[in-house]
Structure formats: structure tokens, C-alpha cells
Design a protein around this motif. Sequence first.
Motif, PDB file in Angstrom:
ATOM      1  N   LEU A 184      15.666  31.026  27.381  1.00  0.00           N
ATOM      2  CA  LEU A 184      15.888  30.571  26.006  1.00  0.00           C
ATOM      3  C   LEU A 184      15.096  31.379  24.973  1.00  0.00           C
ATOM      4  CD1 LEU A 184      15.824  26.713  26.603  1.00  0.00           C
ATOM      5  CD2 LEU A 184      17.798  28.056  25.816  1.00  0.00           C
ATOM      6  N   THR A 185      14.068  32.081  25.408  1.00  0.00           N
ATOM      7  CA  THR A 185      13.218  32.835  24.483  1.00  0.00           C
ATOM      8  C   THR A 185      14.040  33.912  23.783  1.00  0.00           C
ATOM      9  OG1 THR A 185      11.252  32.412  25.816  1.00  0.00           O
ATOM     10  CG2 THR A 185      11.134  34.261  24.281  1.00  0.00           C
ATOM     11  N   GLY A 186      14.132  33.778  22.457  1.00  0.00           N
ATOM     12  CA  GLY A 186      14.859  34.741  21.641  1.00  0.00           C
ATOM     13  C   GLY A 186      16.371  34.646  21.736  1.00  0.00           C
ATOM     14  N   ALA A 187      16.884  33.658  22.457  1.00  0.00           N
ATOM     15  CA  ALA A 187      18.334  33.584  22.715  1.00  0.00           C
ATOM     16  C   ALA A 187      19.119  32.828  21.654  1.00  0.00           C
ATOM     17  CB  ALA A 187      18.579  32.944  24.078  1.00  0.00           C
ATOM     18  N   GLY A 188      18.450  32.064  20.806  1.00  0.00           N
ATOM     19  CA  GLY A 188      19.179  31.217  19.870  1.00  0.00           C
ATOM     20  C   GLY A 188      19.725  29.990  20.585  1.00  0.00           C
ATOM     21  N   PRO A 189      20.451  29.128  19.863  1.00  0.00           N
ATOM     22  CA  PRO A 189      20.996  27.907  20.471  1.00  0.00           C
ATOM     23  C   PRO A 189      21.902  28.243  21.659  1.00  0.00           C
ATOM     24  CG  PRO A 189      21.143  27.799  18.087  1.00  0.00           C
ATOM     25  CD  PRO A 189      20.738  29.208  18.427  1.00  0.00           C
ATOM     26  N   THR A 190      21.665  27.551  22.771  1.00  0.00           N
ATOM     27  CA  THR A 190      22.381  27.850  24.016  1.00  0.00           C
ATOM     28  C   THR A 190      22.790  26.543  24.687  1.00  0.00           C
ATOM     29  OG1 THR A 190      20.963  29.797  24.292  1.00  0.00           O
ATOM     30  CG2 THR A 190      22.183  29.066  26.226  1.00  0.00           C
ATOM     31  N   GLY A 191      24.024  26.481  25.125  1.00  0.00           N
ATOM     32  CA  GLY A 191      24.515  25.316  25.838  1.00  0.00           C
ATOM     33  C   GLY A 191      23.964  25.264  27.261  1.00  0.00           C
ATOM     34  N   VAL A 192      23.968  24.071  27.846  1.00  0.00           N
ATOM     35  CA  VAL A 192      23.440  23.884  29.196  1.00  0.00           C
ATOM     36  C   VAL A 192      24.240  24.706  30.211  1.00  0.00           C
ATOM     37  CG1 VAL A 192      23.045  22.192  31.044  1.00  0.00           C
ATOM     38  CG2 VAL A 192      22.445  21.629  28.695  1.00  0.00           C
ATOM     39  N   ARG A 193      25.542  24.755  30.071  1.00  0.00           N
ATOM     40  CA  ARG A 193      26.358  25.538  31.014  1.00  0.00           C
ATOM     41  C   ARG A 193      25.977  27.017  30.966  1.00  0.00           C
ATOM     42  NH1 ARG A 193      30.749  22.997  33.266  1.00  0.00           N
ATOM     43  NH2 ARG A 193      31.270  20.997  32.336  1.00  0.00           N
ATOM     44  N   GLU A 194      25.839  27.542  29.775  1.00  0.00           N
ATOM     45  CA  GLU A 194      25.460  28.947  29.629  1.00  0.00           C
ATOM     46  C   GLU A 194      24.056  29.183  30.171  1.00  0.00           C
ATOM     47  OE1 GLU A 194      25.190  32.989  28.734  1.00  0.00           O
ATOM     48  OE2 GLU A 194      26.906  31.672  29.083  1.00  0.00           O
ATOM     49  N   LEU A 195      23.156  28.260  29.902  1.00  0.00           N
ATOM     50  CA  LEU A 195      21.793  28.390  30.416  1.00  0.00           C
ATOM     51  C   LEU A 195      21.793  28.364  31.943  1.00  0.00           C
ATOM     52  CD1 LEU A 195      18.786  28.628  29.755  1.00  0.00           C
ATOM     53  CD2 LEU A 195      18.728  26.130  29.539  1.00  0.00           C
ATOM     54  N   ARG A 210      22.868  31.679  33.183  1.00  0.00           N
ATOM     55  CA  ARG A 210      21.831  32.714  33.007  1.00  0.00           C
ATOM     56  C   ARG A 210      20.727  32.637  34.053  1.00  0.00           C
ATOM     57  NH1 ARG A 210      20.870  32.941  26.437  1.00  0.00           N
ATOM     58  NH2 ARG A 210      23.044  33.364  25.945  1.00  0.00           N
ATOM     59  N   VAL A 211      20.424  31.436  34.529  1.00  0.00           N
ATOM     60  CA  VAL A 211      19.342  31.290  35.516  1.00  0.00           C
ATOM     61  C   VAL A 211      19.876  31.074  36.935  1.00  0.00           C
ATOM     62  CG1 VAL A 211      17.644  30.493  33.821  1.00  0.00           C
ATOM     63  CG2 VAL A 211      19.041  28.806  35.053  1.00  0.00           C
ATOM     64  N   SER A 212      21.189  31.168  37.086  1.00  0.00           N
ATOM     65  CA  SER A 212      21.844  31.038  38.401  1.00  0.00           C
ATOM     66  C   SER A 212      21.488  29.725  39.107  1.00  0.00           C
ATOM     67  CB  SER A 212      21.488  32.226  39.309  1.00  0.00           C
ATOM     68  OG  SER A 212      21.866  33.426  38.707  1.00  0.00           O
ATOM     69  N   ARG A 213      21.651  28.627  38.350  1.00  0.00           N
ATOM     70  CA  ARG A 213      21.387  27.298  38.897  1.00  0.00           C
ATOM     71  C   ARG A 213      22.543  26.380  38.575  1.00  0.00           C
ATOM     72  NH1 ARG A 213      16.070  24.916  36.714  1.00  0.00           N
ATOM     73  NH2 ARG A 213      16.804  23.171  37.953  1.00  0.00           N
ATOM     74  N   ASP A 214      22.573  25.224  39.247  1.00  0.00           N
ATOM     75  CA  ASP A 214      23.620  24.248  38.974  1.00  0.00           C
ATOM     76  C   ASP A 214      23.338  23.545  37.639  1.00  0.00           C
ATOM     77  OD1 ASP A 214      22.566  21.211  39.716  1.00  0.00           O
ATOM     78  OD2 ASP A 214      21.503  22.795  40.802  1.00  0.00           O
ATOM     79  N   ILE A 215      24.402  23.102  37.010  1.00  0.00           N
ATOM     80  CA  ILE A 215      24.306  22.491  35.674  1.00  0.00           C
ATOM     81  C   ILE A 215      23.464  21.224  35.691  1.00  0.00           C
ATOM     82  CG2 ILE A 215      25.651  21.398  33.830  1.00  0.00           C
ATOM     83  CD1 ILE A 215      27.933  23.374  34.649  1.00  0.00           C
ATOM     84  N   LYS A 216      23.641  20.383  36.694  1.00  0.00           N
ATOM     85  CA  LYS A 216      22.895  19.120  36.737  1.00  0.00           C
ATOM     86  C   LYS A 216      21.391  19.371  36.809  1.00  0.00           C
ATOM     87  CE  LYS A 216      22.478  14.684  38.930  1.00  0.00           C
ATOM     88  NZ  LYS A 216      22.340  13.982  40.160  1.00  0.00           N
ATOM     89  N   GLY A 217      20.962  20.292  37.652  1.00  0.00           N
ATOM     90  CA  GLY A 217      19.537  20.604  37.773  1.00  0.00           C
ATOM     91  C   GLY A 217      18.970  21.179  36.488  1.00  0.00           C
ATOM     92  N   VAL A 218      19.732  22.065  35.849  1.00  0.00           N
ATOM     93  CA  VAL A 218      19.294  22.649  34.578  1.00  0.00           C
ATOM     94  C   VAL A 218      19.201  21.566  33.517  1.00  0.00           C
ATOM     95  CG1 VAL A 218      19.966  24.201  32.696  1.00  0.00           C
ATOM     96  CG2 VAL A 218      20.060  24.992  35.070  1.00  0.00           C
ATOM     97  N   HIS A 219      20.192  20.675  33.478  1.00  0.00           N
ATOM     98  CA  HIS A 219      20.176  19.582  32.503  1.00  0.00           C
ATOM     99  C   HIS A 219      18.933  18.712  32.694  1.00  0.00           C
ATOM    100  CE1 HIS A 219      21.168  15.551  30.932  1.00  0.00           C
ATOM    101  NE2 HIS A 219      21.715  16.253  29.958  1.00  0.00           N
ATOM    102  N   THR A 220      18.633  18.365  33.942  1.00  0.00           N
ATOM    103  CA  THR A 220      17.466  17.521  34.234  1.00  0.00           C
ATOM    104  C   THR A 220      16.177  18.196  33.787  1.00  0.00           C
ATOM    105  OG1 THR A 220      18.607  16.486  36.093  1.00  0.00           O
ATOM    106  CG2 THR A 220      16.196  16.348  36.083  1.00  0.00           C
ATOM    107  N   ASP A 221      16.005  19.472  34.128  1.00  0.00           N
ATOM    108  CA  ASP A 221      14.790  20.188  33.736  1.00  0.00           C
ATOM    109  C   ASP A 221      14.730  20.410  32.223  1.00  0.00           C
ATOM    110  OD1 ASP A 221      13.515  20.362  36.188  1.00  0.00           O
ATOM    111  OD2 ASP A 221      14.476  22.260  36.712  1.00  0.00           O
ATOM    112  N   ALA A 222      15.870  20.677  31.608  1.00  0.00           N
ATOM    113  CA  ALA A 222      15.902  20.869  30.161  1.00  0.00           C
ATOM    114  C   ALA A 222      15.506  19.587  29.430  1.00  0.00           C
ATOM    115  CB  ALA A 222      17.288  21.335  29.714  1.00  0.00           C
TER     116      ALA A 222
END
Length: 116
Positions: free
Chosen positions: A57-68, A71-83
Motif C-alpha cells: 500500500l505504500t505509495g500506491a494510493g487507494p487500493t481495493g482488497v482484491r487488488e491488494l 499484489r501480495v499473492s494471498r487469498d482475499i479473505k486473509g487479506v481482508h482480515t489482516d487489513a
Amino acid sequence: MNEKMLTIDVATLDEVKERMKAAFKGKPDDTPRYTFTSRESLLDTLTARRWALIEALTGAGPTGVRELARRVSRDIKGVHTDAQVLVLCGLVNKAADGKLHFPYNAVRVEFMAKAA
């Protein structure tokens, strides 16, 4: 590009109070800061996977969970939980449209080990 850097550090409540007193006396530390009260709290919050989200997210601007997640090669649910953890503690902003934003283009983490 004007570098907007966040410093993440560990400080006691007394140290934070001293920083605030200095700022009120006209000696502000203009560095944006996020302070944890213990090394353990910092490490519990900034796990390796959450740190990867901050890096993405550093320097990336607003980013959706799916795109994030892509970018980190993880599943959406795990990224959502950590986010959500990063949003709830105030390190990452969440817009009304659900996009995540880390408004810095650099981040530094500081903590020190000292002899007892």
C-alpha cells in the motif's frame, strides 16, 4: 516526489508525553508517527503478512482488497482480515467505497534493545 514518511516506533507513555510537551513549547517533531507502547504490541500487530500489506500500500494510493490480495499473492479473505486489523488500529485508512489507503510513500520502523 516529495517524500511523506511515517515512522512507526515504540515508546513509553512518559516518552510520548515528553514529545507532546516539546510540541506545545514550539519544538514539534514534524515526522508523522505511529507509536506502540511495547515491542510486543508492535510485533503482534505488524506480523509478516500485515507488513507485506503495508509495503504493497505504500505509495500506491487507494487500493481495493482484491487488488491488494493480487499484489501480495494471498487469498482475499486473509487479506481482508489482516487489513481490518490495520484499519482498526489506525495504520491504514478505509474509504467509504471500501478501498484501503496508506497515505505515505515511505515507512520506517524503529525500536531498540538496551541492556537492562
